[in-house]
Design an enzyme around this catalytic site. Sequence first.
Site, PDB file in Angstrom:
ATOM      1  N   GLY A  41       0.807  -1.213   0.000  1.00  0.00           N
ATOM      2  CA  GLY A  41       0.000   0.000   0.000  1.00  0.00           C
ATOM      3  C   GLY A  41       0.838   1.260   0.000  1.00  0.00           C
ATOM      4  O   GLY A  41       2.073   1.218   0.014  1.00  0.00           O
ATOM      5  N   TYR A  42       0.172   2.406   0.006  1.00  0.00           N
ATOM      6  CA  TYR A  42       0.895   3.674  -0.025  1.00  0.00           C
ATOM      7  C   TYR A  42       1.724   3.881   1.242  1.00  0.00           C
ATOM      8  O   TYR A  42       2.878   4.328   1.178  1.00  0.00           O
ATOM      9  CB  TYR A  42      -0.079   4.843  -0.189  1.00  0.00           C
ATOM     10  CG  TYR A  42      -0.731   4.925  -1.557  1.00  0.00           C
ATOM     11  CD1 TYR A  42      -0.048   4.533  -2.709  1.00  0.00           C
ATOM     12  CD2 TYR A  42      -2.028   5.412  -1.707  1.00  0.00           C
ATOM     13  CE1 TYR A  42      -0.638   4.625  -3.952  1.00  0.00           C
ATOM     14  CE2 TYR A  42      -2.628   5.513  -2.950  1.00  0.00           C
ATOM     15  CZ  TYR A  42      -1.934   5.108  -4.071  1.00  0.00           C
ATOM     16  OH  TYR A  42      -2.521   5.199  -5.302  1.00  0.00           O
TER      17      TYR A  42
ATOM     18  N   CYS B 126      -3.690  10.504  10.158  1.00  0.00           N
ATOM     19  CA  CYS B 126      -2.970  11.677   9.639  1.00  0.00           C
ATOM     20  C   CYS B 126      -3.617  12.988  10.052  1.00  0.00           C
ATOM     21  O   CYS B 126      -2.947  13.900  10.569  1.00  0.00           O
ATOM     22  CB  CYS B 126      -2.844  11.578   8.118  1.00  0.00           C
ATOM     23  SG  CYS B 126      -4.419  11.403   7.241  1.00  0.00           S
TER      24      CYS B 126
ATOM     25  N   ASN C 189       0.333  13.520   4.572  1.00  0.00           N
ATOM     26  CA  ASN C 189      -0.454  12.483   5.231  1.00  0.00           C
ATOM     27  C   ASN C 189       0.217  11.117   5.228  1.00  0.00           C
ATOM     28  O   ASN C 189      -0.066  10.277   6.090  1.00  0.00           O
ATOM     29  CB  ASN C 189      -1.835  12.367   4.573  1.00  0.00           C
ATOM     30  CG  ASN C 189      -1.762  12.131   3.075  1.00  0.00           C
ATOM     31  OD1 ASN C 189      -1.322  12.997   2.323  1.00  0.00           O
ATOM     32  ND2 ASN C 189      -2.199  10.965   2.632  1.00  0.00           N
TER      33      ASN C 189
END
Length: 341
Positions: A11-12, A147, A308
């Site tokens: 994932g990111y 975030c 974020n």
Amino acid sequence: MINVGIIGAAGYIGGELLRLLLPHPRAEVTKVYSASQQGRRVDSVHPNLRGHTPLTFTDPADLDSHDVVFIAVAHGKAAEYVTSLGPDAPCVIDLTADFRLRDPVAYQRYYGDAQPAADLTADFTPGLPERYRDQLRTADRISVPGCMATAATLALGPLAAAGIVRPDVLIDAKIGSSGSGSSATTTNLHAERSGAMRVFAPHSHRHEAEVAQETGLRVRMAATGVEAVRGAQVLCHCTTEPGVGEQDLRRAYRAAYQDEPFVRIVAQRRGLYRLPEPKILIGSNYCDVGFSLDPDSDRLVAIGALDNLVKGGAGNAVQCLNIRMDWPERTGLEFVGLHPI
């Protein structure tokens, strides 16, 4: 040199953990895990890492022993790994919501399901160095906050602690598309997202529970998705106590952050970047906080901005790792952002 594993590395947030940890001088990423990408090379999913790692994704069912395990999976899934890891992971740093809220009733209200492994929540130290640095030095279980919750807590925390704002706060949050994660849905298609300012949470955003828990304020939070890919900014609308002026606000922020390596106070009277702006923070582990006080009333806007995926996620996690291992806190986190970009 410690041995690190990352669950949910496709994932990111997982990609940002890899970007920060692969060159880290005191940590070696030995395995990365993904249920959906097992067998594929890491750089086929994270192309910015080409030439930096030969790793391939492994099935999480084949989890090895590691000194530290980072968990960056979907909310509700981390508890399964924490429960099964046991002594195979002396230190766990979780980036999901599973252990952020201490009240299971609040968790069910905001996430719609019973809190998984709620009995383990007390074992977790919140992964916010600016508030929990001493506890993080010995923590074996760490839960990194969301975030926008991080940005809002850092913007509001000093004011709440100083008792100079009234308890009711309205947070208007804006975030780029990466905040939705890497899963492709109709909502995140370019044709649907481009040019949009989409109010996806007009009230009761999940992170309001985290901010309320950390600050003791009565928080209401709305969130809007904007066209940017990265970046989060929160505008916290407050009312000051009688007699509070600009110098009182600056004094509260300086007392809280004058020695913090990754929080900067940005509240200037002129200039293009006179208040916190996510754009110049992209890729960095900084959170900028600032404020604007209406000179003719008691209305105050406290502002926080960050990337974020970094200070709002992976960077905060690595900062917690550095503290836990008694390493210099900036290790692996020296990137200062770009301008112009």
